[in-house]
Write an enzyme that holds these catalytic residues in place. Structure first.
Site, PDB file in Angstrom:
ATOM      1  N   SER A 170       0.696  -1.306  -0.320  1.00 52.83           N
ATOM      2  CA  SER A 170       0.275  -0.235   0.166  1.00 52.83           C
ATOM      3  C   SER A 170       1.038   1.480  -0.239  1.00 52.83           C
ATOM      4  O   SER A 170       1.693   1.081   0.623  1.00 52.83           O
ATOM      5  CB  SER A 170      -0.935   0.188   1.231  1.00 52.83           C
ATOM      6  OG  SER A 170       0.194   0.420   2.769  1.00 52.83           O
ATOM      7  N   LYS A 171       0.345   2.294  -0.452  1.00 53.94           N
ATOM      8  CA  LYS A 171       1.089   3.664  -0.702  1.00 53.94           C
ATOM      9  C   LYS A 171       1.354   4.166   0.672  1.00 53.94           C
ATOM     10  O   LYS A 171       2.381   4.064   1.502  1.00 53.94           O
ATOM     11  CB  LYS A 171      -0.553   4.596  -1.028  1.00 53.94           C
ATOM     12  CG  LYS A 171       0.640   6.018  -0.948  1.00 53.94           C
ATOM     13  CD  LYS A 171      -0.669   6.768  -1.218  1.00 53.94           C
ATOM     14  CE  LYS A 171      -1.252   7.649  -0.868  1.00 53.94           C
ATOM     15  NZ  LYS A 171      -2.238   9.180  -0.253  1.00 53.94           N
ATOM     16  N   ARG A 172       0.576   3.019   2.317  1.00 48.49           N
ATOM     17  CA  ARG A 172       1.091   3.678   3.386  1.00 48.49           C
ATOM     18  C   ARG A 172       2.353   2.871   3.953  1.00 48.49           C
ATOM     19  O   ARG A 172       3.611   3.860   4.351  1.00 48.49           O
ATOM     20  CB  ARG A 172       0.385   3.127   4.607  1.00 48.49           C
ATOM     21  CG  ARG A 172      -0.540   4.666   5.397  1.00 48.49           C
ATOM     22  CD  ARG A 172      -2.092   4.083   5.847  1.00 48.49           C
ATOM     23  NE  ARG A 172      -2.801   3.869   4.663  1.00 48.49           N
ATOM     24  CZ  ARG A 172      -3.071   2.747   4.644  1.00 48.49           C
ATOM     25  NH1 ARG A 172      -3.520   1.636   5.939  1.00 48.49           N
ATOM     26  NH2 ARG A 172      -4.443   2.723   3.977  1.00 48.49           N
TER      27      ARG A 172
END
Ligand code: GLU
Length: 507
Positions: A263-265
């Site tokens: 994920s972007k996170r």
């Protein structure tokens, strides 16, 4: 039958382009090139609530940087346009209405409050998010429960309504995935998805099927996360166009990060890029770093993406795009998640930097140096530097760290690394080196090295004891390529100047 292969990438312009998205582009591109087919890029922007300013242009910028340009798109044109679904709005309603007429879909007039009430009433421990499906549809406000005149009246009065697919209660639908083989689903767990929204826009489910048909798509590749939607799409194909017309599907494996789906996170947390290029959210202003700006070469990025889920059956890891076009095959894509390893990604980039000549690297390195205020006009000087230091660079910004000292004297000289072992003998040695270098007619690394070593031998000094001080005098610290290569590029005057400067500070 000789059908032209037509594939498509169908992004929704909702934000940055995740590396999983670029991998989908890449597999589409490789498959199209390999089969001398056509690669279509269709913008799936029917969800107006998710529209993000600039996201569409950004997608094209990313593909241009990667060198994976489609044959047909909003930008490239083509015979099957428009290539933006919002501009194809009038195409979809007729198919939704045809489904209603054929008994495969129905009008639904339920208000948001009524839908919420249904969810609350049916919520239980075993069913935490009740769906609009065979279990409840007969208790809702739709054309299955209302009289025909009432339905016509509501429509005529402009009461907001949607069209929902009527999912058969107990049917098994299946298809053959190019990667996963036979995949089947029980329709009893599938909900009556909205096909046409109250604003007249289709949902993804209707639009994707209609457009894949109208655009004569033969093969559709998309991420594994779309697999749960497949039964709805299969039924739509069956009801509208016939299953024999359905493209061959391949659901590409998820890309995994340190904890499940990448994920972007994860990127923000572990400090690696997840998007192809920098993306700034136009609303929050939040910047998410991209592979491009982090300092990846496009050929390295493509190479590492190709291997996220595929290999050619050998140990080969470095592939040029043309080679991938030749060797790629969907049946060698594995179905299990593909783990993204940033260290490995940097390894790919390093290999590509090493294998590229200075001419290829020039347009990437020049801006890196320029942004740091270094003079970059002399390309032949730059070429020499790039050739010398590229072995040491994993990411393009490393070129600055490995070469700034060619352009300016180092601001900091690590005298502390020299001082403890510094003595008169070494002072005299360098004085002699200066005299020798001043006289030496040919300024070449190999000659400088042999002279340096001869002088050391004559002074009973181990070359190893003076090489590090020499390096520190030239670059400021314990880094950089071969020290005589550095001296050759710096030139006689500058080399001697830097030795003298440091000697002064040491004495
Ligand atoms: N619009 C979908 C997406 O954003 C496309 C999925 C598909 O390729 O069917 O990924």
């Amino acid at each position: 039958m000789d059908t032209t292969v037509r594939v498509r990438f169908a992004p929704s312009p909702t934000g940055g382009l995740h590396l999983g998205g670029v991998r989908t582009v890449l597999y589409n591109y490789l498959f199209a090139r390999q089969h001398r087919g056509e690669f279509v890029l269709r913008i799936e922007d029917t969800d107006q609530n998710r529209y993000v300013q600039g996201a569409e242009a950004y997608i094209f910028d990313c593909l241009q940087w990667c060198g994976l340009e489609p044959d047909e798109s909003v930008v490239h044109g083509g015979a099957y346009g428009p290539y933006r679904q919002s501009e194809r709005k009038e195409n979809y309603r007729q198919y939704a209405e045809q489904l209603v007429r054929d008994g495969h879909a129905y009008y639904a007039f339920d208000t948001p409050e009524e839908l919420e009430k249904m969810r609350q009433e049916n919520r239980s421990e075993t069913n935490p998010s009740p769906q609009y499906d065979h279990a409840v549809r007969n208790r809702m406000k739709n054309s299955l429960t209302l009289k025909e005149e009432e339905v016509n009246r509501l429509i005529k009065e402009g009461i907001p309504h949607v069209i929902r697919i009527l999912i058969p209660k107990e049917e098994r639908v299946s298809f053959t995935d190019m990667i996963r083989g036979e995949v089947s689903f029980e329709t009893s767990v599938v909900d009556d998805k909205v096909l046409l929204k109250a604003d007249g826009m289709p949902t993804y489910h209707l639009a994707v099927v209609v457009d894949d048909f109208l655009m004569k798509i033969t093969h559709a590749f998309r991420g594994e996360e779309w697999l749960p939607s497949a039964p709805v799409h299969i039924l739509l194909w069956k009801y509208l166009f016939g299953l024999d017309k359905m493209p061959q599907w391949a659901h590409l494996p998820l890309i995994l990060g340190p904890n499940g789906k990448l994920s972007k996170r994860d990127g923000a947390k572990y400090g690696f890029p997840v998007f192809a290029m920098n993306w700034t959210d136009p609303v929050t202003g939040e910047l998410t770093e991209g592979f491009k700006e982090k300092g990846f070469l496009p050929e390295a990025f493509i190479n590492l993406l190709a291997l996220l889920g595929w290999n050619d059956g050998t140990d080969q890891e470095i592939f040029r795009l043309e080679e991938l076009v030749e060797k790629f095959s969907m049946d060698r894509v594995h179905s299990g998640g593909a783990r993204f390893d940033y260290e490995k990604a940097k390894w790919f980039n390093h290999e590509w930097i090493k294998a590229s000549n200075a001419g290829r690297l020039m347009p990437f390195v020049k801006p890196v140096l320029e942004a740091k205020g270094l003079p970059v006009n002399d390309e032949s000087f730059l070429e020499k530097i790039i050739t010398l230091v590229k072995e040491r660079c994993h990411l393009l910004p490393d070129f600055y760290d490995q070469s700034f000292f060619f352009f300016k004297s180092p601001e900091k000289i690590d005298l502390e690394a020299i001082q403890p072992k510094w003595n008169e003998q070494k002072q005299l040695f360098f004085a002699e080196v200066i005299r020798n270098f001043e006289l030496d007619p040919e300024w070449k690394a190999s000659i400088l090295e042999s002279n340096f070593k001869e002088i050391a031998a004559a002074n009973h000094i181990k070359p190893g004891d003076v090489l590090l001080p020499f390096r520190i005098m030239l670059v400021g610290g314990k880094f950089g390529p071969g020290v005589f290569d550095i001296a050759e590029i710096l030139g006689r005057d500058e080399t001697i100047h830097r030795i003298k400067e440091t000697l002064l500070r040491l004495s």
